[in-house]
Write a protein that holds these residues in place. Structure first.
Motif, PDB file in Angstrom:
ATOM      1  N   MET A 428       0.863  -1.173   0.000  1.00 49.06           N
ATOM      2  CA  MET A 428       0.000   0.000   0.000  1.00 49.06           C
ATOM      3  C   MET A 428       0.902   1.226   0.000  1.00 49.06           C
ATOM      4  O   MET A 428       2.028   1.146   0.481  1.00 49.06           O
ATOM      5  CB  MET A 428      -0.876  -0.006   1.247  1.00 49.06           C
ATOM      6  CG  MET A 428      -1.843  -1.168   1.275  1.00 49.06           C
ATOM      7  SD  MET A 428      -2.920  -1.115   2.697  1.00 49.06           S
ATOM      8  CE  MET A 428      -1.840  -1.779   3.927  1.00 49.06           C
ATOM      9  N   THR A 429       0.413   2.336  -0.494  1.00 49.36           N
ATOM     10  CA  THR A 429       1.285   3.522  -0.504  1.00 49.36           C
ATOM     11  C   THR A 429       1.614   3.938   0.936  1.00 49.36           C
ATOM     12  O   THR A 429       2.680   4.466   1.192  1.00 49.36           O
ATOM     13  CB  THR A 429       0.657   4.722  -1.244  1.00 49.36           C
ATOM     14  OG1 THR A 429      -0.565   5.073  -0.608  1.00 49.36           O
ATOM     15  CG2 THR A 429       0.397   4.397  -2.699  1.00 49.36           C
ATOM     16  N   SER A 430       0.688   3.654   1.855  1.00 48.95           N
ATOM     17  CA  SER A 430       0.939   4.079   3.234  1.00 48.95           C
ATOM     18  C   SER A 430       2.038   3.254   3.907  1.00 48.95           C
ATOM     19  O   SER A 430       2.483   3.598   4.993  1.00 48.95           O
ATOM     20  CB  SER A 430      -0.342   4.004   4.050  1.00 48.95           C
ATOM     21  OG  SER A 430      -0.954   2.756   3.874  1.00 48.95           O
ATOM     22  N   ARG A 435       6.750   8.597   0.178  1.00 44.92           N
ATOM     23  CA  ARG A 435       5.901   8.529  -1.005  1.00 44.92           C
ATOM     24  C   ARG A 435       6.217   9.568  -2.072  1.00 44.92           C
ATOM     25  O   ARG A 435       6.097   9.300  -3.257  1.00 44.92           O
ATOM     26  CB  ARG A 435       4.432   8.687  -0.605  1.00 44.92           C
ATOM     27  CG  ARG A 435       3.893   7.505   0.135  1.00 44.92           C
ATOM     28  CD  ARG A 435       2.414   7.649   0.375  1.00 44.92           C
ATOM     29  NE  ARG A 435       2.125   8.672   1.355  1.00 44.92           N
ATOM     30  CZ  ARG A 435       2.230   8.475   2.659  1.00 44.92           C
ATOM     31  NH1 ARG A 435       2.630   7.326   3.130  1.00 44.92           N
ATOM     32  NH2 ARG A 435       1.940   9.446   3.500  1.00 44.92           N
TER      33      ARG A 435
ATOM     34  N   SER B 182      -4.197   8.165   4.195  1.00 46.10           N
ATOM     35  CA  SER B 182      -3.646   6.950   3.583  1.00 46.10           C
ATOM     36  C   SER B 182      -4.740   6.067   3.016  1.00 46.10           C
ATOM     37  O   SER B 182      -4.651   5.592   1.885  1.00 46.10           O
ATOM     38  CB  SER B 182      -2.865   6.126   4.600  1.00 46.10           C
ATOM     39  OG  SER B 182      -1.870   6.889   5.174  1.00 46.10           O
ATOM     40  N   ALA B 183      -5.757   5.840   3.816  1.00 51.44           N
ATOM     41  CA  ALA B 183      -6.838   4.951   3.373  1.00 51.44           C
ATOM     42  C   ALA B 183      -7.493   5.512   2.118  1.00 51.44           C
ATOM     43  O   ALA B 183      -7.797   4.788   1.166  1.00 51.44           O
ATOM     44  CB  ALA B 183      -7.872   4.805   4.488  1.00 51.44           C
ATOM     45  N   ALA B 185      -6.141   7.356  -0.100  1.00 50.00           N
ATOM     46  CA  ALA B 185      -5.270   7.213  -1.259  1.00 50.00           C
ATOM     47  C   ALA B 185      -5.114   5.753  -1.665  1.00 50.00           C
ATOM     48  O   ALA B 185      -5.023   5.436  -2.848  1.00 50.00           O
ATOM     49  CB  ALA B 185      -3.899   7.813  -0.960  1.00 50.00           C
ATOM     50  N   ASP B 186      -5.106   4.857  -0.689  1.00 46.61           N
ATOM     51  CA  ASP B 186      -4.857   3.449  -1.004  1.00 46.61           C
ATOM     52  C   ASP B 186      -6.089   2.725  -1.535  1.00 46.61           C
ATOM     53  O   ASP B 186      -5.973   1.699  -2.182  1.00 46.61           O
ATOM     54  CB  ASP B 186      -4.328   2.714   0.239  1.00 46.61           C
ATOM     55  CG  ASP B 186      -2.813   2.810   0.338  1.00 46.61           C
ATOM     56  OD1 ASP B 186      -2.171   2.826  -0.737  1.00 46.61           O
ATOM     57  OD2 ASP B 186      -2.275   2.881   1.451  1.00 46.61           O
ATOM     58  N   TYR B 187      -7.256   3.237  -1.241  1.00 50.96           N
ATOM     59  CA  TYR B 187      -8.479   2.571  -1.689  1.00 50.96           C
ATOM     60  C   TYR B 187      -9.352   3.518  -2.490  1.00 50.96           C
ATOM     61  O   TYR B 187     -10.435   3.893  -2.052  1.00 50.96           O
ATOM     62  CB  TYR B 187      -9.229   1.992  -0.483  1.00 50.96           C
ATOM     63  CG  TYR B 187      -8.419   0.943   0.203  1.00 50.96           C
ATOM     64  CD1 TYR B 187      -8.392  -0.369  -0.292  1.00 50.96           C
ATOM     65  CD2 TYR B 187      -7.622   1.234   1.293  1.00 50.96           C
ATOM     66  CE1 TYR B 187      -7.609  -1.334   0.301  1.00 50.96           C
ATOM     67  CE2 TYR B 187      -6.828   0.277   1.894  1.00 50.96           C
ATOM     68  CZ  TYR B 187      -6.833  -1.006   1.394  1.00 50.96           C
ATOM     69  OH  TYR B 187      -6.045  -1.966   1.979  1.00 50.96           O
ATOM     70  N   GLU B 432       3.494  14.216   8.304  1.00 48.42           N
ATOM     71  CA  GLU B 432       4.300  13.140   8.872  1.00 48.42           C
ATOM     72  C   GLU B 432       5.506  13.672   9.628  1.00 48.42           C
ATOM     73  O   GLU B 432       5.934  13.082  10.625  1.00 48.42           O
ATOM     74  CB  GLU B 432       4.692  12.139   7.794  1.00 48.42           C
ATOM     75  CG  GLU B 432       3.634  11.056   7.766  1.00 48.42           C
ATOM     76  CD  GLU B 432       3.633  10.208   6.532  1.00 48.42           C
ATOM     77  OE1 GLU B 432       4.715   9.973   5.978  1.00 48.42           O
ATOM     78  OE2 GLU B 432       2.531   9.790   6.124  1.00 48.42           O
TER      79      GLU B 432
END
Lengths: 622, 462
Positions: A428-430, A435, B182-183, B185-187, B432
């Protein structure tokens, strides 16, 4: 009676996505390689979705390609439709995904293995691996013995494979192909601890039985973008996908029959992926959700089979028919292959070094689902690295370890060998902390020089790569010089993009820095723009626009590298460092991290333990 | 020379572990595998028993002897590993205080083969031997160097986690935001709630405000811990040095009747209530030809600007002159107390003029001590520490403040990135960073800087 079947440098067990990359890389690096597939028609099979790429997985494919792997090229050759996901969310998370023709993909890959110099492809089930003085002896079911210097295990879901459909369960690999039933015992005898993971796949249904009239269409990008830096052009998208939704009725049927699911009935011991759940999983875990999305995807141009992305299940066939029929468009669908869950043996990847060689067994490597990952792309990435390292080691060269700041591949392998996998590991990108540096557009900049050094990048491609870098440099120089004077034409563009109009001249590069403006927006006023590859414009724009953020991230990388540069001696006995907590001592002794950075990523090693290690290292040095 | 690097855990180290200077008792601590052996070689107990024969937690009375010469009376306390501060064998030699004797005893111990302990080395060893974790170690450093009661209480609070709770809430919020990003972007194809600019901004702002609050406690915390920079200013012979001596309790500056005898900025610490004043007595502010004195005067003017608190001293026995008017002008924008000195003499001064320019005025006699209490009350009022609640959770030291500052700056960057209309992946970089700094603050992320910083702040001997 066993017979001697041959001598090779490297044996690859399995010709799925991991095995293919491993075998091709090893052979291309000059090692005499043999690759075994349990069924010659299952080489490069895609037993799940007919697509390659997706979020973070698209990055992996680009990286494999940049290093000199095969997946991207073959995906391009077999592409049906291509989409860049996350377009609006920023370049770091742009991810390419292509629908592919799965039979064609398998044929093309098989043919590439057949044509590869130094490589032999055999249909054989490997039943035994034994250590000998010079390496290993692998034995086939037909009693052929191969003596090799190194073995790469890439058994996918075949190793001890067992299929579950409701109350029905039998030993099998994917797609009805027989499993590898003996190798598991041999590996246990060798001393490898195996465990059970599970995964699943949805039904394939007949295209003509689906009513598409009310379903939302999902089209590809125009023009579609290829994975491989070698592919010039893809042509047009060839298929459409469709979107539908489950409903209350679907939920009701599934809940009524949930006890008949082997997972909920307790028959499956294997751990499944949280990130790719079955429909019954989604319905139980997210009870408040009224509906779930599904994608209807064609499996190829010469087949009427359609894949139902998001609808995997291990409920009885009878129940599957019922619940699929509740879904809009699928009311009368004919199921050609039922959904199933499959359980298989895999290994704890913390048994391996970052080269993917087992710590306790020199010359033995693992890749793909055998290592606890899930997904074609994750498998291919590991296969490539295992193949490269097996070859480099045999040739007495320095092995390849990609650190986290270089690539998703490096991140994937570091995660696996450092943290292990409690469930099938999906990229996953996370998972990456870098990134904005590890983008899919710049995989070539990051990794092609590495691939060249290893010997997987041809002269021709290397020349092309360098030419591209040169053109990119020149383009950045050009836009730093060209001044756009204020004019109605430019200001109209600027206002329409909701950014302030010009009163004095502005450099092209400064306009491009504005978040609201793209290369494309500036086309009408950029009269001196040269004809260049789109990827060059893409990279230039990102590097200009995100310069400050990229720099910030590079500083983060530097910080990490400070810790990575603090090497921990291989032979350290961590029980002798009294300040470490017991759990940390055990974990550190098991993983044997290469450096402080890796040690910190081990679960069960706390910051306090790291402080102890840092101080301990400090006093050792003095 | 003995000062080679000595950070080997199998080495034996020693240092004076009580405050250096005057005191009833001075303790020399020896730690390491040879601690007892070394102590035995210089310590003669009255009953001729060897320390090596003693159990842990026991003490012997006797003398420190070198070349048959008795240096001092001494009580030696033996600790056996792992039941000691460092987790190693430890002997503590309690001698008579005073710099000369304690240094002499230490010198003998070092002659016998112990190595001088580096700053913080005892605690480093304690930490290495698993006797305490990093945040505890850090709090210990603060307690050791705490100069007042409130400071010691605040240090204890940091150790027990009042600060952590406030940081924790910020951390959780930001991690949840990062996870949502993140979620999302990832999904891209599942229905995950859209991430919005407004939502992100609100989360960043909230975290930013908490950090700002936390940072604002730092200055108060610093006053408690480090003391308040205090400049004593006034024309020559107004009585600055006498005031300084009155506050700090002993003669330090040269006090004479000849103007211009205090040439350097002399620093001294004084405890007023719970407030530590870091006093600097400056050369008198006046135009001068004497180059040496001129340097002193320049230094003094600079301190006037930087000082946290100014005590402007006036001589009540003479009328205001140009020097006084200049001083009033120079300090009127600072936190100033006008101290009208020499109340024991006849008053010639224009008090009303001073009062019209400087809010707080107090009359004292530095010589007799008259007016001292009133002055102290005003000082405590200005320091603003009377309502300070140490258990509130404060940033305890410069390292923590820097981490909080960095986290806040990263959040500001994230908000600025949002405002510019950049994509969320760019926002994520700053987010981050912010999380990273907060983890650094709580000790959950390691960078060597953290460890170095923490240990840098230990004083020798602990």
């Amino acid at each position: 009676m066993n017979y001697s079947a041959g001598q090779f440098d490297i044996a690859v067990i399995g010709a799925g996505h991991a095995g293919i990359e491993a075998a091709l890389a090893a052979a291309r690096l000059g090692c005499k390689t043999v690759v075994f597939t349990i069924n010659m028609d299952a080489v490069g099979n895609c037993p799940c979705n007919p697509s390659i790429g997706g979020t973070a997985k698209g990055h992996l494919v680009r990286e494999i390609d940049a290093l000199g792997g095969e997946m991207g090229k073959t995906a391009d050759e077999c592409f049906l439709q291509s989409r860049m996901l996350n377009r609006g969310k920023g370049p770091a998370v742009h991810s390419l995904r292509a629908q592919i023709d799965r039979r064609k993909y398998s044929d093309v890959m098989k043919h590439k293995l057949e044509l590869q110099e130094n490589l032999e492809l055999h249909q054989a089930e490997i039943v035994d691996i034994k250590k000998n003085e010079n390496g290993y002896t692998v034995t086939t079911r037909m009693l052929g013995e191969y003596n090799v210097k190194a073995v790469i295990i890439a058994t996918g879901t075949y190793l001890g494979g067992r299929i579950f459909v409701g109350e029905v369960s039998y030993e099998s690999g994917p797609d009805g192909i027989f499993p590898a039933s003996f190798l598991g015992q041999s590996l246990k005898d060798l001393g490898l601890p195996l465990r059970r993971f599970k995964t699943g796949t949805p039904a394939r249904v007949l295209r003509s039985s689906i009513d598409f009239s009310d379903l939302e269409e999902q089209l590809g990008d125009e023009p579609p973008i290829p994975f491989s830096y070698d592919t010039e052009e893809l042509g047009e998208n060839k298929v459409k996908c469709h979107i539908s939704w489950t409903n209350e009725k679907t939920k009701e049927i599934i809940l009524e029959n949930i006890k008949r699911s082997p997972l909920y009935g307790g028959k499956i011991e294997g751990v499944g992926p949280r990130y790719c759940p079955s429909l019954e999983d989604k319905i139980v875990r997210f009870a408040e959700k009224k509906r779930h999305q599904l994608f209807i995807e064609p499996c190829g141009l010469d087949t009427e089979e359609m894949y139902l992305q998001g609808m995997s299940s291990s409920l009885p066939e009878e129940v599957q028919v019922k619940f699929y029929h509740t879904i809009k468009g699928l009311e009368n669908c004919v199921i050609m292959r039922p959904a199933y869950a499959i359980e298989y043996d895999c290994v704890d990847p913390t048994e391996m070094k970052a080269t993917l060689e087992f710590k306790r067994f020199a010359g033995l490597y693992g890749a793909g689902q055998f290592n606890g990952s899930s997904g074609y792309e994750e498998a291919a990435a590991q296969g490539l690295i295992a193949g490269i390292n097996a070859a480099l080691k045999i040739q007495g060269k320095e092995e390849l370890v990609l650190d986290r700041s270089t690539s998703y591949i490096g991140t994937l392998i570091d995660d696996l060998v450092t943290k292990g996998a409690n469930e099938p590991y999906r990229m996953m990108t996370s998972r990456s902390e870098y990134r904005l540096v590890l983008r899919q557009d710049n995989a070539d900049v990051r990794l092609t020089p590495v691939g060249r050094e290893i010997g997987l990048i041809s002269d021709e491609r290397w020349k092309k790569f360098n030419r591209k870098q040169q053109l990119k440099k020149e383009e950045i120089k050009r836009i730093s010089k060209v001044v756009i004077p204020p004019s109605d034409e430019i200001n109209e563009i600027l206002v329409s993009r909701e950014t302030s109009p010009l009163t004095t001249g502005a450099k092209l590069i400064d306009l491009l820095r504005r978040p609201q403006l793209s290369y494309e927006d500036l086309t009408p006023i950029d009269k001196t723009r040269p004809e260049l590859d789109n990827n060059i414009f893409e990279q230039v724009e990102i590097e200009v626009k995100y310069a400050g953020y990229i720099e910030k991230q590079l500083r983060q990388v530097e910080q990490m590298q400070k810790l990575e540069n603090k090497k921990l001696p291989d032979k350290t006995d961590y029980t002798e460092i009294k300040g470490l907590r017991l759990e940390a001592q055990e974990k550190l002794n098991k993983i044997k991290p290469l450096n402080i950075g890796q040690a910190f990523r081990i679960s069960g090693v706390s910051p306090a333990d790291i402080n102890v290690l840092l101080i301990w290292l400090g006093q050792k040095r003095r | 020379m003995l000062y080679r690097c000595n950070f080997m855990s199998n080495s034996t180290i020693a240092a004076i572990s009580t405050a250096q200077g005057e005191g009833g008792i001075g303790v020399i601590r020896i730690s390491g595998i040879r601690a007892i052996e070394i102590a035995d070689s210089i310590f003669k107990s009255v009953n001729d028993r060897k320390l090596s024969g003693l159990k842990g937690y026991s003490a012997a009375y006797g003398y420190i002897v070198k070349n048959n010469e008795t240096i001092d009376e001494c009580v030696a306390t033996v600790f056996r590993e792992p039941r000691s501060y460092t987790g190693e064998d430890v002997v503590e030699l309690s001698c008579h205080g005073g710099l000369f004797i304690t240094r002499e005893v230490l010198r003998i111990v070092l002659d016998e083969g112990a190595l001088p302990a580096q700053a913080g080395e005892f605690t480093k060893r304690a930490f290495l031997n698993g006797k305490m974790d990093l945040t505890e170690a850090e709090a210990v450093a603060d307690i050791i160097s705490a100069k007042s009661k409130t400071a010691a209480r605040a240090a204890l609070c940091a150790k027990e986690g009042a600060l952590w709770n406030r940081i924790e809430s910020v951390k959780k919020k930001l991690i949840a935001t990062a996870a949502h990003l993140s979620a999302w972007a990832d999904y891209p194809e599942e229905d995950i709630e859209e991430v919005s600019t407004e939502g992100l901004n609100a989360a960043f702002l909230e975290a930013n405000n908490t950090l700002e609050n936390l940072l604002s406690t730092y200055d108060k915390g610093q006053i408690i811990k480090e003391g308040i920079d205090t400049v004593i200013a006034g024309k020559p012979n107004a009585g600055k040095s006498t005031l300084m001596n009155m506050l700090s309790g002993h003669d330090r500056s040269i006090v004479t009747e000849i103007p211009g005898t205090t040439r350097d900025v002399i620093e001294e610490k004084a405890l007023v209530g719970d407030v530590i004043l870091r006093l600097s007595d400056t050369a008198g502010i006046r135009e001068t030809e004497d180059t040496v004195e001129k340097i002193g005067v320049d230094l003094a003017k600079q301190r006037l600007k930087n000082g946290g608190l100014v005590l402007a001293v006036f001589d009540s026995s003479s009328t205001l002159d140009k020097n006084d008017y200049d001083l009033i002008d120079a300090v009127k924008d600072s936190q100033t107390i006008a101290v009208i000195n020499k109340s024991d003499l006849r008053s010639e001064i224009d008090e009303e003029y001073i009062k019209s320019r400087i809010k707080r005025v107090v009359k004292i006699s530095a010589k007799t001590g008259e007016g001292r209490e009133q002055l102290e009350k005003l000082i405590i009022e200005i320091a603003g520490t009377e309502n300070f609640n140490p258990s509130e959770g404060i940033l305890a030291n410069e390292r923590q403040r820097q981490a909080a500052l960095n986290a806040r700056d990263s959040l500001k960057e994230a908000m600025e990135t949002l405002r510019m209309g950049m994509t969320f992946d760019a926002v994520g970089v700053s987010l981050e960073d912010a999380i990273g700094y907060i983890l650094e603050l709580t000790g959950e992320r390691v960078s060597e800087v953290v460890v170095d910083n923490v240990f840098h702040n230990f004083c020798v001997g602990k």
